[in-house]
Design a protein around this motif. Structure first.
Motif, mmCIF file in Angstrom:
data_model
loop_
_atom_site.group_PDB
_atom_site.id
_atom_site.type_symbol
_atom_site.label_atom_id
_atom_site.label_comp_id
_atom_site.label_asym_id
_atom_site.label_seq_id
_atom_site.Cartn_x
_atom_site.Cartn_y
_atom_site.Cartn_z
ATOM 1 N N UNK A 1 -19.231 -34.209 -18.847
ATOM 2 C CA UNK A 1 -20.194 -34.747 -17.881
ATOM 3 C C UNK A 1 -21.614 -34.275 -18.140
ATOM 4 N N UNK A 2 -21.801 -33.410 -19.124
ATOM 5 C CA UNK A 2 -23.136 -32.951 -19.506
ATOM 6 C C UNK A 2 -23.494 -33.685 -20.802
ATOM 7 N N UNK A 3 -24.334 -34.696 -20.670
ATOM 8 C CA UNK A 3 -24.597 -35.592 -21.805
ATOM 9 C C UNK A 3 -25.648 -34.969 -22.715
ATOM 10 N N UNK A 4 -25.199 -34.398 -23.820
ATOM 11 C CA UNK A 4 -26.090 -33.746 -24.765
ATOM 12 C C UNK A 4 -25.743 -34.178 -26.179
ATOM 13 N N UNK A 5 -26.731 -34.054 -27.074
ATOM 14 C CA UNK A 5 -26.494 -34.410 -28.470
ATOM 15 C C UNK A 5 -25.394 -33.556 -29.107
ATOM 16 N N UNK A 6 -25.382 -32.229 -28.907
ATOM 17 C CA UNK A 6 -24.326 -31.441 -29.557
ATOM 18 C C UNK A 6 -23.013 -31.424 -28.796
ATOM 19 N N UNK A 7 -22.957 -32.034 -27.606
ATOM 20 C CA UNK A 7 -21.777 -31.917 -26.765
ATOM 21 C C UNK A 7 -20.489 -32.366 -27.430
ATOM 22 N N UNK A 8 -20.513 -33.540 -28.065
ATOM 23 C CA UNK A 8 -19.303 -34.071 -28.686
ATOM 24 C C UNK A 8 -18.801 -33.146 -29.792
ATOM 25 N N UNK A 9 -19.714 -32.589 -30.568
ATOM 26 C CA UNK A 9 -19.315 -31.701 -31.655
ATOM 27 C C UNK A 9 -18.757 -30.392 -31.099
ATOM 28 N N UNK A 10 -19.358 -29.868 -30.036
ATOM 29 C CA UNK A 10 -18.827 -28.653 -29.421
ATOM 30 C C UNK A 10 -17.428 -28.900 -28.866
ATOM 31 N N UNK A 11 -17.230 -30.036 -28.213
ATOM 32 C CA UNK A 11 -15.903 -30.349 -27.676
ATOM 33 C C UNK A 11 -14.873 -30.500 -28.789
ATOM 34 N N UNK A 12 -15.290 -31.136 -29.883
ATOM 35 C CA UNK A 12 -14.363 -31.370 -30.977
ATOM 36 C C UNK A 12 -13.947 -30.086 -31.668
ATOM 37 N N UNK A 13 -14.887 -29.190 -31.867
ATOM 38 C CA UNK A 13 -14.612 -28.086 -32.777
ATOM 39 C C UNK A 13 -14.316 -26.755 -32.102
ATOM 40 N N UNK A 14 -14.702 -26.568 -30.845
ATOM 41 C CA UNK A 14 -14.395 -25.286 -30.208
ATOM 42 C C UNK A 14 -12.962 -25.319 -29.686
#
Length: 567
Positions: free
Chosen positions: A169-182
């Motif tokens: 729900x926090x729309x950020x440029x790095x968000x998708x990558x953080x979700x994918x890789x952490x």
């Protein structure tokens, strides 16, 4: 496999190599990565409907006729005033000009020194290490950092910060990558955060935890204050651990900050009050500088020569950014912007050198260097196509638009490129000369960004200029603009998506360079970014006030630490 040795070996000598002591004996050395600003300017949440364009006209960048020479005094005792062309008032943003107004109140997890090296002595994290395959990063944090509400900053706040920006729900440029890789973040104790990744990331500490990254995930957020206050209330009275705390926010006008009594890094600040003023008109900003009502202003390239001649200090991060005209939703079926030949026509229809000479006063250059910028080892200089209106018309015909097409052009002020709206008007004129029918829509950046990130443009639309910080680790820029999962993507080309991921996941110098070169060639061939310029950030200051203040290498940063520190 330990991947760290090649990192230091393959980066150019000017790539701001990090101090090895930050990583501990036998652990991977780090590499600094100047960038920022995002390929984009992410926001906390996309709440707006399709873009609502403001009715304001483009901001002028005219230079007033010099009057009297400045009186070299620091202005009102104990107060610093900085006049900027634009401000945002969301203290949880991860893009745009957030560092300009966020730095006074926040500390960086990892802060860069002036030369771009990561400095453990000036950082919340006092060390950072990776395991042999860079799938686990361990951060040790300081125990003397206190938030403005009196609570102590711990490793749990670093964990909270990364998890907050990874939220869907926090729309950020790095968000998708953080979700994918952490995979997970654990805190064995208050001084230790352990980040486990799904895939290796040899640059995780740079891209997501340092001031050299292209977003502000590296600002330490206070878990207790944010969860207690909630997002809306936090933005009215934000809490950080920096040398200043927010005193008053007047949206559309200014932000007032008050210095803390003593900061763990900056010590006792040399002025008690700091005001950031939103002054869209450069003539007014210059007048404030000359009268002493502002000590620092955001300046255009046209303003530098007369102000330097009159004794003011010019502060510049030379060649540090790429000005990008954004062409979103290139995948939209039936849109002329989805056609390669149309984008190529838009490129050769613009006389880039004339724009550099006229608006940037020669302090810049035309470019094809994005996302693989010239600070990255994978960079290759591609020949810039000549200005050729006849060829542009022919390309439009090849693309199926012999009579041109209707295009919405959103222009907005953006930090450190006050010339942006005037350049957009020049580009509109060039495009109209080859048959593209341009509807001009002056706006602010925020509504354009929100519509871009939510992919809600209903008509062919471009916007500009955004001013993106360079980095020697440009794979993070590629992820932001070219991967399908990114909210700031401009294309959904499957081959570009694959190459961008391959580039970012490289664990050897050869693979990194090879992927980056292949990626950039395809970006250029497809004209994904048809209009780009390179230039630096420029600020003008009262020389006595600024003293030995340097801006440093971190993108979007004014390096307040040195400005407020007593000599």
């Amino acid at each position: 496999m330990n991947t760290r040795g090649w990192v230091l070996a393959f980066l150019p000598a000017t790539a701001f190599l990090l101090v090895a002591t930050a990583c501990g004996g036998g652990t991977p050395a780090s590499t600094a990565a100047p960038t920022q600003s995002p390929t984009s300017a992410p926001t906390v949440a996309a709440t707006s409907a399709p873009i609502a364009i403001a009715t304001a006209t483009a901001r002028p960048t005219a230079v007033p006729t010099p009057t009297t020479a400045p009186t070299p005094t620091p202005g009102i005792s104990g107060e610093a005033r900085i006049a900027l062309g634009t401000l945002e008032y969301n203290f949880l943003l991860t893009g745009g000009n957030q560092r300009v107004f966020g730095e006074p109140i926040y500390d960086y997890a990892i802060r860069a020194a002036l030369d771009g090296t990561l400095d453990p002595n000036a950082s919340f994290a006092r060390s950072w290490t990776a395991n042999s395959d860079s799938t686990t990063w361990t951060f040790k944090v300081r125990d003397d950092v206190v938030f403005h509400d009196g609570s102590k900053a711990t490793a749990k706040d670093l964990k909270f910060t990364l998890e907050y920006y990874a939220r869907p729900d926090v729309i950020t440029s790095p968000g998708a990558e953080l979700r994918r890789n952490i995979k997970s973040i654990t805190t064995p104790d208050d001084s230790t955060a352990v980040v486990a990744l799904n895939t290796p990331d040899i640059f995780f500490n740079i891209s997501y935890v340092s001031s050299m990254g292209f977003n502000i995930v590296s600002f330490i957020l206070p878990q207790q204050a944010l969860t207690t206050k909630g997002l809306a209330e936090f933005n009215k009275s934000p809490v950080g651990s920096g040398p200043f705390k927010v005193d008053k926010i007047t949206v559309g006008s200014h932000i007032d900050y008050q210095a803390v009594d003593k900061h763990w890094l900056s010590g006792v600040p040399r002025f008690k009050l700091l005001r950031l003023m939103q002054i869209p008109d450069e003539t007014t900003r210059i007048a404030l500088l000359r009268t002493g009502e502002a000590q620092v202003i955001e300046g255009s390239r046209a303003a530098t020569a007369p102000l330097r001649r009159d004794g003011f200090a010019i502060l510049e991060k030379e060649g540090s950014r790429v000005a990008q005209l954004v062409v979103p939703q290139q995948w939209q079926q039936g849109s002329p912007l989805s056609v390669r030949e149309v984008r190529q026509a838009m490129r050769v229809a613009v006389d880039g050198q004339a724009i550099v000479d006229t608006f940037l006063k020669g302090l810049g250059k035309t470019s094809l260097g994005y996302p693989v910028v010239d600070w990255d080892q994978a960079y290759v200089a591609h020949p810039i196509p000549a200005y050729d209106p006849a060829k542009a018309k022919d390309l439009l015909k090849q693309g199926g638009y012999p009579s041109g097409f209707q295009l919405d052009m959103v222009s907005f002020p953006f930090p450190a490129i006050p010339e942006g709206p005037e350049i957009m008007e020049a580009i509109a004129t060039y495009w109209e000369a080859v048959g593209i029918k341009v509807t001009r829509l002056p706006s602010d950046f925020a509504p354009f960004r929100d519509t871009w990130y939510s992919q809600k443009f209903t008509k062919p639309t471009v916007g500009g200029f955004i001013f993106v910080g360079k980095t020697p680790i440009a794979s993070q820029l590629a992820r932001g603009g070219l991967t399908v999962a990114s909210v700031s993507r401009v294309t959904q080309n499957p081959e570009l998506d694959r190459l961008a991921k391959q580039y970012a996941a490289a664990t050897s110098a050869e693979a990194y360079v090879s992927s980056g070169k292949t990626l950039q060639k395809l970006v250029v061939d497809e004209a994904i970014y048809p209009v780009l310029f390179e230039a630096g950030e420029v600020y003008v200051a009262n020389a006595k006030f600024s003293g030995t203040w340097k801006l440093g290498k971190a993108p979007g940063s004014l390096n307040y630490t040195d400005l407020v520190r007593r000599s």
